[in-house]
Design a protein around this motif. Structure first.
Motif, mmCIF file in Angstrom:
data_model
loop_
_atom_site.group_PDB
_atom_site.id
_atom_site.type_symbol
_atom_site.label_atom_id
_atom_site.label_comp_id
_atom_site.label_asym_id
_atom_site.label_seq_id
_atom_site.Cartn_x
_atom_site.Cartn_y
_atom_site.Cartn_z
ATOM 1 N N GLU A 281 0.817 -1.208 0.000
ATOM 2 C CA GLU A 281 0.000 0.000 0.000
ATOM 3 C C GLU A 281 0.855 1.265 0.000
ATOM 4 O O GLU A 281 0.635 2.177 -0.806
ATOM 5 N N ILE A 282 1.841 1.331 0.884
ATOM 6 C CA ILE A 282 2.613 2.574 1.005
ATOM 7 C C ILE A 282 3.647 2.738 -0.106
ATOM 8 O O ILE A 282 4.111 3.864 -0.367
ATOM 9 N N LEU A 283 4.020 1.652 -0.763
ATOM 10 C CA LEU A 283 5.060 1.719 -1.791
ATOM 11 C C LEU A 283 4.513 1.636 -3.205
ATOM 12 O O LEU A 283 5.290 1.543 -4.163
ATOM 13 N N GLN A 284 3.194 1.690 -3.352
ATOM 14 C CA GLN A 284 2.615 1.483 -4.679
ATOM 15 C C GLN A 284 3.053 2.541 -5.691
ATOM 16 O O GLN A 284 3.131 2.274 -6.896
ATOM 17 N N ASP A 285 3.373 3.754 -5.235
ATOM 18 C CA ASP A 285 3.804 4.818 -6.144
ATOM 19 C C ASP A 285 5.308 5.069 -6.064
ATOM 20 O O ASP A 285 5.812 6.054 -6.626
ATOM 21 N N SER A 286 6.013 4.201 -5.361
ATOM 22 C CA SER A 286 7.454 4.354 -5.202
ATOM 23 C C SER A 286 8.201 3.481 -6.200
ATOM 24 O O SER A 286 7.672 2.463 -6.680
ATOM 25 N N ALA A 287 9.429 3.874 -6.477
ATOM 26 C CA ALA A 287 10.276 3.060 -7.358
ATOM 27 C C ALA A 287 10.640 1.732 -6.708
ATOM 28 O O ALA A 287 11.115 0.810 -7.382
ATOM 29 N N PHE A 288 10.409 1.624 -5.401
ATOM 30 C CA PHE A 288 10.759 0.402 -4.678
ATOM 31 C C PHE A 288 9.515 -0.420 -4.323
ATOM 32 O O PHE A 288 9.534 -1.202 -3.370
ATOM 33 N N GLY A 289 8.458 -0.245 -5.089
ATOM 34 C CA GLY A 289 7.212 -0.937 -4.806
ATOM 35 C C GLY A 289 7.004 -2.220 -5.581
ATOM 36 O O GLY A 289 5.931 -2.838 -5.471
ATOM 37 N N ASP A 290 7.994 -2.639 -6.391
ATOM 38 C CA ASP A 290 7.784 -3.882 -7.134
ATOM 39 C C ASP A 290 8.032 -5.079 -6.233
ATOM 40 O O ASP A 290 8.553 -4.967 -5.122
ATOM 41 N N ASN A 291 7.675 -6.238 -6.715
ATOM 42 C CA ASN A 291 7.666 -7.445 -5.885
ATOM 43 C C ASN A 291 9.039 -7.836 -5.344
ATOM 44 O O ASN A 291 9.153 -8.331 -4.219
#
Length: 612
Positions: A281-291
């Motif tokens: 949820e918190i990383l969905q718009d971050s460059a570090f939000g991938d799996n």
């Protein structure tokens, strides 16, 4: 007070007992070799093939890899070896975990992860297939360990393998259908032959009672070992938390009564699930939000932070990347994600709240509330859980005790101890068991009158009304291990031959009362438990004259033997003034869907009736 000593084995022949816990994430095997006149020792299987078990503590990962053709590639400790994920990718192996949860009763889905949300099983495999494959692996581990660690191990095993007693544990909330499927898996795994003698060598115990046996045998319950004292056991594992209450009837001889048990899915893996959901949820718009980043964060949290969290004011840092990984908007700096104390509490708190809620429920329903709570299981090692639960229970007047010794092996060891000592000798029924019947229609009875449209005429000319319920074993009944209950029933037929066999469904009533009269008022509270099928060809039938001519009437009792951990059934009848008994087959109808199939040869379901 010292630990309770096991008694010398009183049998006449050497025997092997295996206690097997198939856990959601980890499993365990314990065993004892019984020699006549010798006090048994309980051992843990700490090596699987050539691979040590997890941390040498007898815990075996509950995972498997399947080949594309459906055969088992590897399981347990071997499936957790470094590099197995790469080998699986190269060879298109199918990974299986959490398979045990596919076996749980449907009613436990409410408010939790649904069965459809669980990791899928391999194509063409049922949960019983997978359970059997894993049991076969555990059995091989036990065999190899015993053969390698005992003098003349191979000849020892050969002399005992045809009379091994198996004790399988299961969560508190599981019932007869799940035990039936586990027994089927034991047959399929080759643990025992699919015969009556083989079936008699497979025993079951709830994980809560197994843990209690472990605590008693190891002296962990000494502070409460007084007549009339009660103790509560909180077995906090990785996936589930079992909460059980027990009353100590007497110290000498030791007699324990199980009073209540609950199973909730709020073990330590649910903390990880909440962390993962929050990270996404918190990383969905971050460059570090991938799996790949989230997986790395989650792995670090599970290995380095979850087990040591103590509810401190300072933040928690999750390492996942290089020094160049920065994103101030989501508190990422130099390859580390900062989580606040509030974040950490949001992961842990739901588990605590559900545990406390179940404890309060058991306290409210207890005739003699416990004063001491034992916290065991792998999740019990959490300093936050122990400290937080201790504070909450002190407000309820309860003392929390966490044993110092390793208790994540408690279930498998306790299962063996259960076979040896049977400390739990009585149980209090949590639900009502009974059968659906028809009763003589009485128009003066308002309950009968409102069901006038639901009547029909029997061969005898009697008018009966459907949907009545006859309790055989009522909620709140205290059962000793040797206790049995029965109810008389009779039926009639135009053709005497149709009375040669009988089939009846045993229903469970989950409502607030203990003695419901009708199944049509709250049908959602009545659940089929099993089908009882019996050969009634020896039961006398009496020829009588009815409106349509001669008909035949037959009377017998349905007998339930429920004092042990499994339901057994018989039928009884009177012949020349002497009670006769006949076996009845108890078949569960769930995933196996064998109830109707196996009972088809017994004829149609009974239209039994009585009086109300």
């Amino acid at each position: 007070m010292p630990a309770l000593q096991l008694q010398p084995y009183s049998g006449s022949a050497r025997k092997l007992v295996l206690g097997i816990e198939v856990g959601t994430t980890y499993s365990g095997v314990a065993y004892t070799i019984l020699d006549p006149g010798v006090v048994p020792l309980i051992h843990g299987v700490t090596r699987c093939a050539s691979t040590p078990c997890s941390a040498g503590d007898s815990k075996i990962p509950s995972i498997l890899y399947y080949n594309p053709d459906g055969s088992v590639a590897c399981a347990g400790a071997e499936a957790a070896l470094p590099g197995m994920d790469l080998e699986a990718e190269d060879n298109e192996l199918v990974f299986v975990e959490w398979f045990k949860l596919h076996l749980r009763p449907e009613r436990l889905d409410a408010g939790e992860i649904k069965r459809r949300d669980l990791p899928s099983l391999p194509r063409g495999k049922t949960v019983v297939d997978v359970f059997a494959d894993f049991l076969a692996y555990l059995f091989r581990c036990a065999k190899r360990y015993i053969c390698e660690t005992h003098a003349n191990g191979d000849s020892l095993w050969s002399s005992l393998e045809d009379r091994i007693e198996f004790v399988l544990s299961h969560p508190n909330g599981w019932e007869g259908a799940q035990r039936g499927e586990m027994r089927q898996a034991a047959f399929m795994a080759g643990l025992v032959p699919q015969t009556s003698a083989g079936q008699a060598r497979v025993h079951f115990i709830t994980e809560g009672e197994a843990s209690l046996h472990f605590c008693i045998q190891n002296g962990l319950a000494n502070k409460t070992m007084q007549d009339g004292q009660c103790v509560m056991l909180v077995d906090a594992g990785r996936k589930t938390v079992d909460i059980s209450s027990y009353e100590l009837i007497s110290v000498s001889p030791l007699t324990i009564q199980a009073t209540s048990a609950d199973c909730i899915r709020q073990g330590s893996t649910h903390i990880s699930a909440r962390v993962e959901a929050h990270l996404k949820e918190i990383l969905q718009d971050s460059a570090f939000g991938d799996n790949k980043y989230i997986k790395s964060m989650l792995d670090y949290f599970n290995k380095a932070k979850k087990a040591v969290f103590k509810d401190e004011e300072k933040p928690t840092y999750i390492k996942f990347g290089s020094m160049g990984c920065n994103d101030a908007k989501v508190n990422i700096r130099r390859g580390q994600l900062m989580l606040t104390r509030e974040n950490m509490l949001s992961y842990f708190q739901p588990s605590l709240e559900e545990i406390v809620a179940k404890i309060k429920k058991q306290l409210q329903n207890a005739t003699r509330p416990p004063t001491t709570v034992f916290l065991i299981g792998s999740f019990a090692a959490s300093p936050w859980l122990y400290a937080s639960l201790k504070r909450r229970l002190e407000d309820l007047g309860l003392t929390l005790f966490r044993p110092n010794s390793h208790t994540n092996k408690a279930v498998a060891n306790g299962a063996v101890c259960f076979f040896l000592e049977h400390f739990v000798s009585t149980r209090v029924m949590k639900i009502t068991y009974g059968v659906k019947i028809v009763v003589h229609y009485n128009p003066a009875d308002p309950e009968h009158l409102q069901r006038a449209a639901n009547t029909y005429t029997k061969h005898s000319g009697r008018v009966v009304v459907r949907d009545a319920f006859s309790p055989i074993l009522k909620k709140g009944t205290r059962l000793r291990e040797t206790m049995e209950v029965s109810q008389p029933y009779h039926r009639e037929a135009l053709d005497s031959r149709t009375l040669d066999n009988a089939v009846a469904d045993i229903l469970t009533y989950h409502g607030p009362g203990a003695d419901p009269r009708w199944t049509d008022l709250t049908p959602e509270l009545f659940t089929p438990l099993c089908t009882v099928a019996a050969d009634t060809s020896r039961v006398a039938r009496v020829a009588r004259q009815g409106p349509q001519g001669v008909y035949y009437e037959q009377q017998f009792n349905v007998v339930l033997l429920c004092g042990l951990t499994e339901l057994q059934a018989q039928i009884s009848w009177t012949e020349d003034g002497v009670e006769r008994r006949g076996p009845a087959k108890v078949v569960y109808d769930d995933y196996l869907n064998v109830s109707r199939r196996e009972c088809r040869g017994y004829g149609a379901h009974m239209h039994i009736y009585g009086s109300k």
